[in-house]
Scaffold this active site. Structure first.
Site, PDB file in Angstrom:
ATOM      1  N   LYS A 213     -12.239  -2.187   6.540  1.00 56.81           N
ATOM      2  CA  LYS A 213     -11.423  -3.059   7.382  1.00 56.81           C
ATOM      3  C   LYS A 213     -11.920  -3.021   8.830  1.00 56.81           C
ATOM      4  O   LYS A 213     -12.217  -4.041   9.413  1.00 56.81           O
ATOM      5  CB  LYS A 213      -9.946  -2.648   7.334  1.00 56.81           C
ATOM      6  CG  LYS A 213      -9.366  -2.421   5.940  1.00 56.81           C
ATOM      7  CD  LYS A 213      -9.086  -3.703   5.201  1.00 56.81           C
ATOM      8  CE  LYS A 213      -8.701  -3.554   3.739  1.00 56.81           C
ATOM      9  NZ  LYS A 213      -7.796  -2.504   3.353  1.00 56.81           N
TER      10      LYS A 213
ATOM     11  N   ASP B 262      -1.909   6.466   6.546  1.00 52.44           N
ATOM     12  CA  ASP B 262      -2.886   5.499   6.056  1.00 52.44           C
ATOM     13  C   ASP B 262      -3.200   4.551   7.214  1.00 52.44           C
ATOM     14  O   ASP B 262      -2.382   3.716   7.585  1.00 52.44           O
ATOM     15  CB  ASP B 262      -2.282   4.727   4.864  1.00 52.44           C
ATOM     16  CG  ASP B 262      -3.233   3.660   4.316  1.00 52.44           C
ATOM     17  OD1 ASP B 262      -4.306   3.436   4.908  1.00 52.44           O
ATOM     18  OD2 ASP B 262      -2.882   3.053   3.278  1.00 52.44           O
TER      19      ASP B 262
ATOM     20  N   TRP C 256       0.830  -1.218   0.000  1.00 55.92           N
ATOM     21  CA  TRP C 256       0.000   0.000   0.000  1.00 55.92           C
ATOM     22  C   TRP C 256       0.852   1.251   0.000  1.00 55.92           C
ATOM     23  O   TRP C 256       0.569   2.208  -0.705  1.00 55.92           O
ATOM     24  CB  TRP C 256      -0.985  -0.016   1.171  1.00 55.92           C
ATOM     25  CG  TRP C 256      -1.931  -1.174   1.072  1.00 55.92           C
ATOM     26  CD1 TRP C 256      -2.045  -2.214   1.942  1.00 55.92           C
ATOM     27  CD2 TRP C 256      -2.879  -1.433   0.022  1.00 55.92           C
ATOM     28  NE1 TRP C 256      -3.007  -3.094   1.513  1.00 55.92           N
ATOM     29  CE2 TRP C 256      -3.531  -2.638   0.342  1.00 55.92           C
ATOM     30  CE3 TRP C 256      -3.238  -0.757  -1.143  1.00 55.92           C
ATOM     31  CZ2 TRP C 256      -4.529  -3.194  -0.472  1.00 55.92           C
ATOM     32  CZ3 TRP C 256      -4.224  -1.301  -1.964  1.00 55.92           C
ATOM     33  CH2 TRP C 256      -4.865  -2.511  -1.619  1.00 55.92           C
TER      34      TRP C 256
HETATM   35  C1  PLP Z   1      -7.109  -2.082   1.980  1.00 56.04           C
HETATM   36  C2  PLP Z   1      -6.062  -1.032   2.128  1.00 56.04           C
HETATM   37  C3  PLP Z   1      -5.901  -0.008   1.179  1.00 56.04           C
HETATM   38  C4  PLP Z   1      -6.754   0.093  -0.071  1.00 56.04           C
HETATM   39  O1  PLP Z   1      -8.024   0.484   0.277  1.00 56.04           O
HETATM   40  P1  PLP Z   1      -9.152   0.713  -0.835  1.00 56.04           P
HETATM   41  O2  PLP Z   1     -10.257   1.279  -0.006  1.00 56.04           O
HETATM   42  O3  PLP Z   1      -9.456  -0.619  -1.435  1.00 56.04           O
HETATM   43  O4  PLP Z   1      -8.624   1.665  -1.841  1.00 56.04           O
HETATM   44  C5  PLP Z   1      -4.934   0.945   1.414  1.00 56.04           C
HETATM   45  N1  PLP Z   1      -4.141   0.883   2.504  1.00 56.04           N
HETATM   46  C6  PLP Z   1      -4.252  -0.096   3.415  1.00 56.04           C
HETATM   47  C7  PLP Z   1      -3.356  -0.107   4.599  1.00 56.04           C
HETATM   48  C8  PLP Z   1      -5.213  -1.090   3.252  1.00 56.04           C
HETATM   49  O5  PLP Z   1      -5.340  -2.063   4.166  1.00 56.04           O
END
Ligand code: PLP
Length: 355
Positions: free
Chosen positions: A191, A167, A100
């Site tokens: 998540k 993030d 990511w």
């Molecule tokens: C799942 C995830 C993403 C991507 O998220 P989307 O909503 O599918 O764009 C980005 N960063 C992390 C840490 C993730 O777990």
């Protein structure tokens, strides 16, 4: 029979939340389905207002930040952040801790200069780099608090000399932290917060509106700040389900309560991984994620047998990401420790049979 949902995302939601969401999907307050209601109506405005204020309350966020409900996933924040706050001649620092963050780095380079201050790519991202220097001239430092795919997590956020951008897609609301030093915190909801379709962004108000470049209206944080996430039609039902999850979170002790709960689950599962001679953990012990627990069998010829045994016990979603292999058990906030115990019992039975 209860299904134990270990999927990484979209992921487990509290059962109470699903029950209430189902009922509101059919009939909400005035007799319409919540999905049929205008985003300009009072009930939906109330949903957004309560969700926003609960997030601020649970994270201890003050007036200097604005909570936004956006779309496009965390992946869209990878470009929206540099587009909004990184000037073409400014430099952002990134810590590369997995898939990511690598994607975030790629997008940031479209808008400004990027320095990758540290990376754990040399060991397949199985640890969190430490002891790197953070130059003072950075516009911001971007970190990924929890690496969903490889199962590493920053155990804490150190005070740093530049603004932070994080993030937190896979560990937001899983523990207490100080939000004040962050310019932007973002997370796809699917998540640890709600269903897919909405992206949470928490933006420091005084960092927007300073770019020389033209920013498309929908991609400009200022637009959404001014319109309280209602510039266009927002994902009303996903935000509502987030609200139900936030209420559940608060009723279960808030982020401090979640931290305790998550620690207990991690102790239980990593304890078994370390004890059971057939399994081993894939990451540096001090950087182990409390959200995504990755582990392998010493003898990977037995992978399918273990998966079958887990499936039989109604444990689903434990197949590891294709880049890591083996197994990954995601133990987000909503997962009860009893579900983790079921998986641990499978590991013990597996040892009896194959050990
Ligand atoms: C799942 C995830 C993403 C991507 O998220 P989307 O909503 O599918 O764009 C980005 N960063 C992390 C840490 C993730 O777990």
């Amino acid at each position: 029979m209860k299904v134990h949902n270990f999927f990484a995302g979209p992921a487990i939601l509290p059962q109470e939340v699903l029950v209430e969401a189902s009922s509101s999907a059919l009939r909400y307050q005035n007799g319409l389905s919540l999905m049929e209601m205008s985003h300009r109506s009072k009930p939906i405005a109330d949903v957004f207002e309560e969700a926003e204020s609960l997030i601020a309350e649970l994270l201890g966020i003050g007036d200097e930040h604005k909570v936004l409900f956006l779309t496009g996933g965390a992946s869209s924040q990878f470009y929206m952040i540099p587009m909004n706050i990184l000037g073409a001649d400014q430099t952002a620092g990134y810590i590369d801790t997995g898939t990511w963050s690598t994607k975030a780095i790629k997008e940031a380079k479209l808008f400004g200069k990027v320095e990758v201050l540290a990376s754990s790519k040399d060991k397949n991202f199985t640890y969190i780099p430490k002891d790197y220097l953070i130059p003072d001239h950075l516009r911001y430092l971007h970190i990924t608090s929890n690496n969903t795919i490889v199962g590493t997590q920053m155990s804490k956020f150190d005070k740093v000399n530049v603004p932070l951008v994080c993030d937190m897609s896979s560990d937001i609301f899983s523990r207490a932290f100080d939000a004040s030093q962050f310019d932007v915190i973002y997370a796809g909801a699917q998540k640890n917060l709600g269903p897919s379709g909405v992206t949470l962004a928490i933006v420091k108000k005084d960092v927007v509106g300073k770019m020389e470049r033209d920013i498309p209206t929908m991609l400009n944080y200022e637009t959404h700040i001014k319109k309280d996430s209602m510039f266009n039609t927002p994902p009303t039902f996903p935000v509502y389900v987030c609200l139900l999850t936030l209420r559940w979170l608060k009723a279960n002790g808030g982020v401090a309560g979640m931290e305790k709960r998550n620690q207990a689950k991690a102790d239980l599962l990593y304890g078994e991984i370390d004890r059971n001679p057939l399994f081993y953990g894939t990451t540096a012990v001090e950087d182990r994620s409390k959200m995504n627990v990755c582990f392998l069998l010493n003898d990977d010829q037995h992978n399918d047998a273990f998966l079958a045994m887990a499936t039989e016990a109604n444990c689903v979603g434990i197949k590891g990401h294709r880049s890591v292999g083996g197994f990954r058990a995601s133990t987000y906030n909503a997962m009860d420790i009893n579900s983790v115990q079921v998986l641990v019992d499978v590991m013990k039975r597996f040892e009896e049979k194959y050990g």
